[in-house]
Design a protein around this motif. Structure first.
Motif, PDB file in Angstrom:
ATOM      1  N   LEU A   4      15.272 -24.447 -10.892  1.00  0.00           N
ATOM      2  CA  LEU A   4      15.500 -23.177 -11.593  1.00  0.00           C
ATOM      3  C   LEU A   4      15.827 -23.415 -13.064  1.00  0.00           C
ATOM      4  O   LEU A   4      15.312 -22.725 -13.949  1.00  0.00           O
ATOM      5  CB  LEU A   4      16.661 -22.419 -10.939  1.00  0.00           C
ATOM      6  N   ALA A  46      12.714 -24.357 -14.887  1.00  0.00           N
ATOM      7  CA  ALA A  46      11.830 -23.199 -15.068  1.00  0.00           C
ATOM      8  C   ALA A  46      12.361 -22.290 -16.178  1.00  0.00           C
ATOM      9  O   ALA A  46      11.589 -21.789 -17.002  1.00  0.00           O
ATOM     10  CB  ALA A  46      11.712 -22.435 -13.748  1.00  0.00           C
ATOM     11  N   LEU A  47      13.669 -22.091 -16.214  1.00  0.00           N
ATOM     12  CA  LEU A  47      14.262 -21.236 -17.253  1.00  0.00           C
ATOM     13  C   LEU A  47      14.059 -21.847 -18.643  1.00  0.00           C
ATOM     14  O   LEU A  47      13.716 -21.143 -19.596  1.00  0.00           O
ATOM     15  CB  LEU A  47      15.761 -21.051 -16.988  1.00  0.00           C
ATOM     16  N   TYR A  59      11.723 -23.954 -19.552  1.00  0.00           N
ATOM     17  CA  TYR A  59      10.300 -23.911 -19.922  1.00  0.00           C
ATOM     18  C   TYR A  59       9.915 -22.504 -20.390  1.00  0.00           C
ATOM     19  O   TYR A  59       9.187 -22.332 -21.372  1.00  0.00           O
ATOM     20  CB  TYR A  59       9.435 -24.335 -18.734  1.00  0.00           C
ATOM     21  N   ASN A  60      10.405 -21.493 -19.663  1.00  0.00           N
ATOM     22  CA  ASN A  60      10.107 -20.113 -20.044  1.00  0.00           C
ATOM     23  C   ASN A  60      10.631 -19.780 -21.425  1.00  0.00           C
ATOM     24  O   ASN A  60       9.998 -19.046 -22.179  1.00  0.00           O
ATOM     25  CB  ASN A  60      10.732 -19.157 -19.028  1.00  0.00           C
TER      26      ASN A  60
END
Lengths: 559, 262
Positions: A174, A177-178, A180-181
């Motif tokens: 998570l 992913a955060l 990268y976003n």
């Protein structure tokens, strides 16, 4: 030098491939090949570390555009050497230890793969590589712990490890992913640079991004480093081969401390997360130490000892002593590895001779008979409290005059103080012919340890975090309101002083315990001996979940 | 009347899509078919081609918006299949449950508004290939021992070490272990949703955790055990290397897919 990092990671992989492909031909020679290649790896890692110490450069090698990056910085250089060295020792030990076991070649192949994965993990310069290696460590550990494929018990506890590790992988996924976003890149140096430039640029669920990411990374570190409530797997993994236990306790379980250091630029902007880490680490250290004292099995006792040590390590991160956590994990790795590798022969020896010299030490440690004539208790209590505090103060003062400005250093001083006092108390009623010589030896040992510890920890800080501004940022992130801290520190100091006075007084007077006090102690011992029922609760939850699935399947006719 | 027919058409479209990107209880049909056919070839074909019509329907009707609750249903179906797989003891049935659990997640691509530079078939195939490999290996176990069931106490590691090694690797590939393709598919889904719809990312992670749990239970039941009473014929070297190359190919494909997706 970045190519050297790739070679260091590649050599154990080469060894694993050779073992797998030529295992049938080489048979037991696989171990020799593996040890040779790992010896070379360790040598190159030492060279790599020396280069890092002398130049302090940071370089990277990208195998693809955005991921597959290997980082060459002080942290990775140091950890590459530590991992290679511990793995080499485990390899050498395993050569003879595993000789009688089936699956000899498989064991060395898995050990080499684990080494490669750990090396790649500590050198990972992007989130994907970090995720892959972080995850694979859990899988490979599962297979290594299940080396004895005949043992259901070994696999049962290996599964606990796998499940906890997988649980800990999820927050890291998570977090990745955060990040990268938010930043559109997997590269860790690029992400950290962006966060340091503008920490408040992104928010998640109304919180600053660094706060959320740091909390998720901390959770991943808790699972990997067996923090309380995620610790149940650690003491029960003794069914695996001893070299695997050594590798696990000396290396793998310490990865939580490494992860926090790797994400240090995120943690310095994560207001409050470090405080939670301190609390979790403190609880783990206390619970682990209490459970260790209640064990009768040496290996399980070592398992809980590791849990306590991991608590200390996370606590050190929580007070902003990031580099100290790295020093701690290395020191712990060395002594715990030694203990595990030596535990078998010690048990064997103890069957014929316990090795404890008779007279003083035996009567004190084994018979639990203190000296009949004790020193004056008030004087001893004062001595116990004052001497360690003075030694600790001066050792820190000579290294860094302004250490009082760091709240974390003060907190850690309290632990040093208590440890020193414990040492004095434990030995003050030992039988001895020359009490002055005994205390002189104790004081000299304590002073050497404290000075060594302080100087090395300071050297680690300068090496891993050469930028003084960043060091100050780390300590500031871990700090709390100065007035509140002063009050807390004063209260704790008073509690410690009163506690020791009471302890000495109780020792000398030996008042008879009251009934209610005895009952409470019995109940407490019952709870501790059942390990606070944490494992039992988890087992019950798992059983209920599987039974539920079973019933549901029966209703739906298994379709 | 025209509106009514149009609505009927929409529902039919959704129903067919929900059959091939299987939602509960329509996934029961796939489970039944997979169990009914014992041929490895038919099972493999089912695994490879079953989700494709569903993806084609989703892709060909960009104007038709599925109702919002459908995504919740899909995620719920995925969790349910993963949860039910915890108590399964037959490897073939376990494979079919893992397949329906994974395919139900493909709804996320549509609903999450995620974009891929390549057709979404690629993701379905990436999920199916490890399942196909495991199906082929399970066929060997079934032929050799009469079934691939935990109750048979197969003790594969002791009796057929090569088959056991390949089986372990294939199960790990199915439960989305890095660097196999399913790992990258899940990572893409999580990355694509974590900012806009964190609940979806959390559900995918939960499903992933359940897969790992059930996979470990299957491994423990099939692989582990004391010294076997009777030795069995293991895979020969050529077959072993064929499967090993298949697994290596999957790993390489996974890295390639990761390069494309991430």
């Amino acid at each position: 030098m970045q190519y050297l990092t790739a070679v260091i990671i590649g050599l154990p992989m080469l060894s694993a491939l050779a073992g797998q492909l030529l295992g049938a031909i080489l048979d037991r020679q696989v171990a020799r090949l593996s040890i040779f290649l790992l010896g070379l790896t360790t040598l190159l890692a030492a060279l790599n570390l020396w280069h890092s110490v002398t130049t302090g450069t940071t370089e990277q090698l990208a195998l693809a555009d955005d991921w597959g990056i290997l980082l060459f910085d002080p942290l990775s250089a140091l950890m590459l050497f530590v991992v290679a060295l511990i793995s080499l020792i485990v390899h050498i030990y395993s050569k003879r230890y595993m000789a009688e076991e089936s699956g000899y070649v498989r064991f060395f192949v898995l050990l080499d793969l684990m080494t490669t994965t750990l090396l790649a993990m500590v050198a990972a310069g992007d989130l994907i590589t970090l995720l892959i290696t972080w995850h694979l460590v859990g899988v490979l550990l599962y297979l290594l712990l299940g080396q004895d494929t005949r043992s259901h018990t070994a696999y049962r506890y290996a599964f606990w490890t796998l499940f906890t590790y997988r649980f800990g992988d999820l927050p890291l996924v998570l977090a990745a992913a955060l990040l990268y976003n938010a930043f559109g890149t997997w590269s860790l140096p690029e992400i950290f640079a962006a966060i340091l430039a503008n920490p408040a640029q992104h928010t998640v669920f109304g919180f600053p991004l660094p706060y959320v990411v740091a909390a998720l990374v901390a959770l991943a570190a808790f699972a990997r480093s067996a923090q309380f409530l995620l610790h149940t797997w650690l003491p029960y993994t003794m069914s695996g081969p001893t070299p695997v236990s050594a590798l696990m306790h000396a290396g793998i379980v310490n990865a939580g401390g490494f992860l926090v250091n790797r994400f240090a630029p995120v943690f310095v902007h994560s207001d409050g997360v470090l405080h939670w880490m301190f609390v979790v680490g403190l609880v783990t250290a206390i619970v682990g130490s209490v459970l260790m004292l209640a064990q009768h099995d040496i290996k399980k006792s070592l398992g809980y000892s590791t849990m306590g040590q991991m608590g200390f390590m996370i606590m050190e991160c929580g007070v902003g002593a990031f580099s100290l956590a790295i020093y701690h994990l290395i020191a712990h790795g060395v002594f715990k590895g030694t203990l595990f590798l030596g535990s078998g022969s010690i048990i064997n020896q103890a069957r014929t001779d316990d090795g404890v010299p008779k007279k003083d030490l035996y009567t004190f440690v084994v018979d639990r008979k203190p000296a009949p004539q004790r020193r004056p208790w008030l004087l001893m209590a004062a001595f116990t409290l004052v001497v360690p505090a003075v030694i600790l103060f001066f050792a820190h003062y000579f290294v860094e005059q302004n250490f009082f400005e760091k709240q974390g250093a003060i907190i850690l001083l309290f632990f040093g103080w208590m440890t020193g006092a414990q040492l004095m108390f434990a030995t003050h009623h030992m039988q001895t012919e020359n009490v002055f010589r005994q205390f002189a030896l104790i004081l000299v040992s304590f002073t050497v340890v404290v000075i060594g510890y302080t100087f090395i920890a300071h050297a680690f800080e300068l090496f891993l975090y050469p930028d003084p501004a960043f060091r100050a940022q780390i300590h500031a992130a871990a700090g709390i309101d100065l007035n509140l801290f002063t009050i807390l520190a004063s209260v704790i100091a008073v509690v410690i002083v009163m506690g020791w006075l009471l302890t000495y007084y109780t020792e000398i007077k030996r008042p008879r315990a009251r009934n209610w006090s005895r009952q409470i102690r019995h109940k407490l011992y019952g709870v501790i001996s059942r390990e606070f029922y944490v494992g039992a609760v988890y087992n019950e939850i798992a059983r209920k979940l599987i039974n539920g699935a079973d019933k549901l399947n029966a209703i739906l006719r298994w379709r | 009347m025209i509106n009514y027919l149009a609505n009927m058409g929409d529902y039919l479209y959704l129903l067919i899509t929900a059959l091939f990107l299987p939602l509960f209880p329509l996934n029961i049909l796939f489970h039944e078919m997979f169990a009914r056919f014992s041929s490895r070839l038919i099972r493999s074909l089912l695994l490879l081609f079953w989700p494709l019509p569903g993806l084609a329907l989703v892709g060909q009707s960009p104007d038709l918006e599925p109702p919002a609750w459908l995504l919740s249903w899909a995620l719920g179906s995925s969790i349910l299949s993963a949860y039910r797989s915890l108590a399964l003891r037959d490897v073939a049935i376990w494979i079919s449950f893992l397949a329906t659990s994974a395919w139900a997640l493909l709804w996320v691509i549509r609903e999450g508004g995620m974009s891929f530079p390549y057709p979404s078939y690629l993701l379905a195939v990436a999920i199916s290939l490890p399942l196909v490999l495991l199906t082929l290996l399970t066929g060997h176990i079934e032929r050799q021992f009469g079934g691939a069931h935990i109750a048979l106490k197969l003790q594969l590691a002791a009796r057929t070490p090569r088959l056991a090694g390949l089986f372990v690797a294939a199960v790990l590939a199915v439960v989305a272990t890095p660097i196999f393709p399913t790992f990258f598919v899940l990572l893409k889904m999580i990355t694509g949703n974590v900012a806009q719809a964190p609940a979806i990312a959390a559900v995918i992670l939960l499903v992933w955790l359940l897969w790992s749990w059930s996979g470990a239970r299957i491994l423990q039941g099939i692989i582990v055990g004391g010294t076997a009473q009777s030795q069995a014929i293991d895979l020969n070297l050529i077959v072993t290397w064929s499967y090993a190359l298949g697994l290596i190919g999957l790993a390489v494909a996974g890295l390639g897919l990761g390069g494309v997706l991430l």
